[in-house]
Design a protein around this motif. Sequence first.
Motif, PDB file in Angstrom:
ATOM      1  N   MET A   1       0.837  -1.198   0.000  1.00  0.00           N
ATOM      2  CA  MET A   1       0.000   0.000   0.000  1.00  0.00           C
ATOM      3  C   MET A   1       0.875   1.252   0.000  1.00  0.00           C
ATOM      4  SD  MET A   1      -3.266  -0.833   0.092  1.00  0.00           S
ATOM      5  CE  MET A   1      -4.149   0.508   0.905  1.00  0.00           C
ATOM      6  N   ILE A   2       0.426   2.297  -0.673  1.00  0.00           N
ATOM      7  CA  ILE A   2       1.161   3.548  -0.651  1.00  0.00           C
ATOM      8  C   ILE A   2       0.723   4.369   0.547  1.00  0.00           C
ATOM      9  CG2 ILE A   2       1.351   3.586  -3.155  1.00  0.00           C
ATOM     10  CD1 ILE A   2      -0.845   5.654  -3.221  1.00  0.00           C
ATOM     11  N   SER A   3       1.521   5.352   0.878  1.00  0.00           N
ATOM     12  CA  SER A   3       1.196   6.253   1.991  1.00  0.00           C
ATOM     13  C   SER A   3       1.017   7.650   1.433  1.00  0.00           C
ATOM     14  CB  SER A   3       2.324   6.236   3.033  1.00  0.00           C
ATOM     15  OG  SER A   3       2.518   4.947   3.553  1.00  0.00           O
ATOM     16  N   PRO A   4      -0.188   7.985   0.972  1.00  0.00           N
ATOM     17  CA  PRO A   4      -0.411   9.292   0.355  1.00  0.00           C
ATOM     18  C   PRO A   4      -0.141  10.422   1.326  1.00  0.00           C
ATOM     19  CG  PRO A   4      -2.503   8.217   0.830  1.00  0.00           C
ATOM     20  CD  PRO A   4      -1.426   7.199   1.077  1.00  0.00           C
ATOM     21  N   ARG A   5       0.488  11.463   0.798  1.00  0.00           N
ATOM     22  CA  ARG A   5       0.801  12.616   1.637  1.00  0.00           C
ATOM     23  C   ARG A   5      -0.455  13.465   1.813  1.00  0.00           C
ATOM     24  NH1 ARG A   5       5.859  14.742  -1.765  1.00  0.00           N
ATOM     25  NH2 ARG A   5       4.445  14.172  -3.437  1.00  0.00           N
ATOM     26  N   SER A   6      -0.894  13.613   3.022  1.00  0.00           N
ATOM     27  CA  SER A   6      -2.074  14.417   3.345  1.00  0.00           C
ATOM     28  C   SER A   6      -3.268  13.994   2.504  1.00  0.00           C
ATOM     29  CB  SER A   6      -1.785  15.910   3.118  1.00  0.00           C
ATOM     30  OG  SER A   6      -0.670  16.313   3.881  1.00  0.00           O
ATOM     31  N   ALA A   7      -3.480  12.687   2.405  1.00  0.00           N
ATOM     32  CA  ALA A   7      -4.535  12.179   1.534  1.00  0.00           C
ATOM     33  C   ALA A   7      -5.917  12.465   2.096  1.00  0.00           C
ATOM     34  CB  ALA A   7      -4.370  10.669   1.358  1.00  0.00           C
ATOM     35  N   PRO A   8      -6.815  13.074   1.320  1.00  0.00           N
ATOM     36  CA  PRO A   8      -8.198  13.264   1.743  1.00  0.00           C
ATOM     37  C   PRO A   8      -8.877  11.915   1.932  1.00  0.00           C
ATOM     38  CG  PRO A   8      -7.664  14.634  -0.161  1.00  0.00           C
ATOM     39  CD  PRO A   8      -6.541  13.665   0.018  1.00  0.00           C
ATOM     40  N   GLY A   9      -9.998  11.918   2.576  1.00  0.00           N
ATOM     41  CA  GLY A   9     -10.609  10.658   2.938  1.00  0.00           C
ATOM     42  C   GLY A   9     -11.658  10.126   1.993  1.00  0.00           C
ATOM     43  N   THR A  10     -12.354  10.950   1.241  1.00  0.00           N
ATOM     44  CA  THR A  10     -13.431  10.479   0.382  1.00  0.00           C
ATOM     45  C   THR A  10     -13.202  10.929  -1.055  1.00  0.00           C
ATOM     46  OG1 THR A  10     -14.784  12.459   0.720  1.00  0.00           O
ATOM     47  CG2 THR A  10     -15.034  10.681   2.325  1.00  0.00           C
ATOM     48  N   SER A  11     -13.949  10.297  -1.954  1.00  0.00           N
ATOM     49  CA  SER A  11     -13.786  10.618  -3.369  1.00  0.00           C
ATOM     50  C   SER A  11     -14.053  12.076  -3.657  1.00  0.00           C
ATOM     51  CB  SER A  11     -14.723   9.737  -4.210  1.00  0.00           C
ATOM     52  OG  SER A  11     -14.370   8.384  -4.102  1.00  0.00           O
ATOM     53  N   SER A  12     -15.019  12.640  -2.967  1.00  0.00           N
ATOM     54  CA  SER A  12     -15.388  14.039  -3.226  1.00  0.00           C
ATOM     55  C   SER A  12     -14.292  15.015  -2.827  1.00  0.00           C
ATOM     56  CB  SER A  12     -16.686  14.378  -2.488  1.00  0.00           C
ATOM     57  OG  SER A  12     -16.519  14.217  -1.085  1.00  0.00           O
ATOM     58  N   ASP A  13     -13.354  14.560  -1.999  1.00  0.00           N
ATOM     59  CA  ASP A  13     -12.262  15.441  -1.572  1.00  0.00           C
ATOM     60  C   ASP A  13     -11.149  15.539  -2.604  1.00  0.00           C
ATOM     61  OD1 ASP A  13     -13.382  16.024   0.941  1.00  0.00           O
ATOM     62  OD2 ASP A  13     -12.599  14.167   1.778  1.00  0.00           O
ATOM     63  N   TRP A  14     -11.122  14.625  -3.565  1.00  0.00           N
ATOM     64  CA  TRP A  14     -10.009  14.575  -4.507  1.00  0.00           C
ATOM     65  C   TRP A  14     -10.230  15.506  -5.688  1.00  0.00           C
ATOM     66  CZ3 TRP A  14      -5.581  12.376  -3.280  1.00  0.00           C
ATOM     67  CH2 TRP A  14      -5.565  11.345  -2.342  1.00  0.00           C
ATOM     68  N   ASN A  15      -9.138  16.150  -6.121  1.00  0.00           N
ATOM     69  CA  ASN A  15      -9.110  16.855  -7.395  1.00  0.00           C
ATOM     70  C   ASN A  15      -7.760  16.562  -8.040  1.00  0.00           C
ATOM     71  OD1 ASN A  15      -7.190  18.560  -6.184  1.00  0.00           O
ATOM     72  ND2 ASN A  15      -8.760  20.015  -5.543  1.00  0.00           N
ATOM     73  N   ASP A  16      -7.555  17.059  -9.247  1.00  0.00           N
ATOM     74  CA  ASP A  16      -6.322  16.740  -9.962  1.00  0.00           C
ATOM     75  C   ASP A  16      -5.078  17.156  -9.186  1.00  0.00           C
ATOM     76  OD1 ASP A  16      -7.744  15.612 -11.992  1.00  0.00           O
ATOM     77  OD2 ASP A  16      -7.194  17.088 -13.521  1.00  0.00           O
ATOM     78  N   ALA A  17      -5.110  18.338  -8.602  1.00  0.00           N
ATOM     79  CA  ALA A  17      -3.929  18.841  -7.892  1.00  0.00           C
ATOM     80  C   ALA A  17      -3.565  17.930  -6.718  1.00  0.00           C
ATOM     81  CB  ALA A  17      -4.181  20.262  -7.410  1.00  0.00           C
ATOM     82  N   ARG A  18      -4.550  17.497  -5.944  1.00  0.00           N
ATOM     83  CA  ARG A  18      -4.278  16.629  -4.809  1.00  0.00           C
ATOM     84  C   ARG A  18      -3.816  15.246  -5.251  1.00  0.00           C
ATOM     85  NH1 ARG A  18      -9.371  18.281  -0.823  1.00  0.00           N
ATOM     86  NH2 ARG A  18      -8.318  20.051   0.179  1.00  0.00           N
ATOM     87  N   LEU A  19      -4.395  14.752  -6.327  1.00  0.00           N
ATOM     88  CA  LEU A  19      -3.963  13.456  -6.838  1.00  0.00           C
ATOM     89  C   LEU A  19      -2.534  13.515  -7.362  1.00  0.00           C
ATOM     90  CD1 LEU A  19      -7.151  12.173  -8.692  1.00  0.00           C
ATOM     91  CD2 LEU A  19      -5.908  10.934  -6.907  1.00  0.00           C
ATOM     92  N   LEU A 218      -5.620   4.732  -3.360  1.00  0.00           N
ATOM     93  CA  LEU A 218      -5.940   6.046  -2.799  1.00  0.00           C
ATOM     94  C   LEU A 218      -7.440   6.315  -2.780  1.00  0.00           C
ATOM     95  CD1 LEU A 218      -3.342   8.511  -4.387  1.00  0.00           C
ATOM     96  CD2 LEU A 218      -3.579   7.959  -1.961  1.00  0.00           C
ATOM     97  N   THR A 219      -8.059   6.132  -3.909  1.00  0.00           N
ATOM     98  CA  THR A 219      -9.468   6.492  -4.059  1.00  0.00           C
ATOM     99  C   THR A 219     -10.147   5.492  -4.982  1.00  0.00           C
ATOM    100  OG1 THR A 219     -11.000   8.223  -4.837  1.00  0.00           O
ATOM    101  CG2 THR A 219      -8.776   8.188  -5.818  1.00  0.00           C
ATOM    102  N   PRO A 220     -10.526   4.324  -4.461  1.00  0.00           N
ATOM    103  CA  PRO A 220     -11.039   3.244  -5.312  1.00  0.00           C
ATOM    104  C   PRO A 220     -12.309   3.595  -6.075  1.00  0.00           C
ATOM    105  CG  PRO A 220     -11.324   2.737  -2.969  1.00  0.00           C
ATOM    106  CD  PRO A 220     -10.432   3.934  -3.052  1.00  0.00           C
ATOM    107  N   ASP A 221     -13.210   4.323  -5.459  1.00  0.00           N
ATOM    108  CA  ASP A 221     -14.464   4.643  -6.160  1.00  0.00           C
ATOM    109  C   ASP A 221     -14.221   5.550  -7.355  1.00  0.00           C
ATOM    110  OD1 ASP A 221     -16.835   3.506  -4.534  1.00  0.00           O
ATOM    111  OD2 ASP A 221     -15.573   4.393  -2.997  1.00  0.00           O
ATOM    112  N   LEU A 222     -13.438   6.586  -7.133  1.00  0.00           N
ATOM    113  CA  LEU A 222     -13.157   7.536  -8.205  1.00  0.00           C
ATOM    114  C   LEU A 222     -12.376   6.861  -9.333  1.00  0.00           C
ATOM    115  CD1 LEU A 222     -13.857  10.555  -8.509  1.00  0.00           C
ATOM    116  CD2 LEU A 222     -11.537  11.083  -7.760  1.00  0.00           C
ATOM    117  N   THR A 223     -11.442   6.024  -8.968  1.00  0.00           N
ATOM    118  CA  THR A 223     -10.641   5.332  -9.975  1.00  0.00           C
ATOM    119  C   THR A 223     -11.485   4.320 -10.736  1.00  0.00           C
ATOM    120  OG1 THR A 223      -8.692   5.596  -8.558  1.00  0.00           O
ATOM    121  CG2 THR A 223      -8.523   4.027 -10.365  1.00  0.00           C
ATOM    122  N   MET A 224     -12.375   3.634 -10.052  1.00  0.00           N
ATOM    123  CA  MET A 224     -13.256   2.682 -10.718  1.00  0.00           C
ATOM    124  C   MET A 224     -14.124   3.387 -11.758  1.00  0.00           C
ATOM    125  SD  MET A 224     -14.053  -0.548 -10.917  1.00  0.00           S
ATOM    126  CE  MET A 224     -13.506  -1.274  -9.344  1.00  0.00           C
TER     127      MET A 224
END
Length: 325
Positions: A1-19, A218-224
Amino acid sequence: MISPRSAPGTSSDWNDARLLYALEEVVERELNRHLKVAKDWMPHEYVPFGEARNYPGFFEDGEPWDKSQSKVTDVGRIALVVNLLTEDNLPSYHHEIATLFGRDGAWGTWVHRWTAEEGRHGIVMRDYLLASRAVDPDELERFRMAHMSEGFTSDNAHSMLHSVAYVAFQELATRVSHRNTGHQSGDPVCDRMLARIATDENLHMVFYRNLLKAAFELTPDLTMRAVRDVVVGFRMPGHGMPGFERAAAQMAIGEVYNLRIHHDDVLQPVLRYLKVLEIDGLGPEGLAAQEELGLFMGGLDAQAATFDEKLAARKARMAARAAAR
């Protein structure tokens, strides 16, 4: 597993910059792995320059092109042109990924390295085609001008994650297309050249496939959802070139690239490696995307089976005609 830096918790928190930020450590690791296994090669070493002769124009001894001068099969010639025109759009592809991934840090280093490696493909293919007189050089140049003048916009330019998902499949599709073109070309020199290109494309696929794996963690729902969108709407990057539909049909019949190859040799290997249809713990949107993806793959397999039957029937008719002569 990776250790994302300051990874948000839900799909809605992710955007391109954070990814981009969260995945940069993975990009650096994959870049270092790639540089260790990738081997430099010289395009000119794969070109039969000894067969070359002048074309008409400024040279008094120029010899016009004629189809009979080529060792390459008809389907090989068609596929080579499609593959080269696809490679010719490298400036547009570079612009797309540099805009999405950036030019700094590990992302930027990868963007430039990938572009440099891909540049070899266009160089060696064009030199081979002109030296061996495999295609009409005037027609090839007219196609190139028309194709590049149209420009290129990715279907996935709206999303970094969609773009990563797309290239994970597209790099493998390109590898398969090059490799099968070599097999069907009728020229061992061409086959050897395209095998070298296919090796590069496979390494590029591994880079993006591993990056896609990290995105799933990191974000399985968004990636799916991104994978679902890409697989369902997949198009090769050369779809806008002149006469692409007819060329694609001929390549399908010639077993360079068709529905069966797309299903078995491109989509399935990536989905199976990442165990995409086995991922659990998804939210409602991710689960819906996974189910749709599974249904789509089943439908595509059925379409491929129908194509297989038609292709087999066509081969039988051609064999019967040949036997009757």
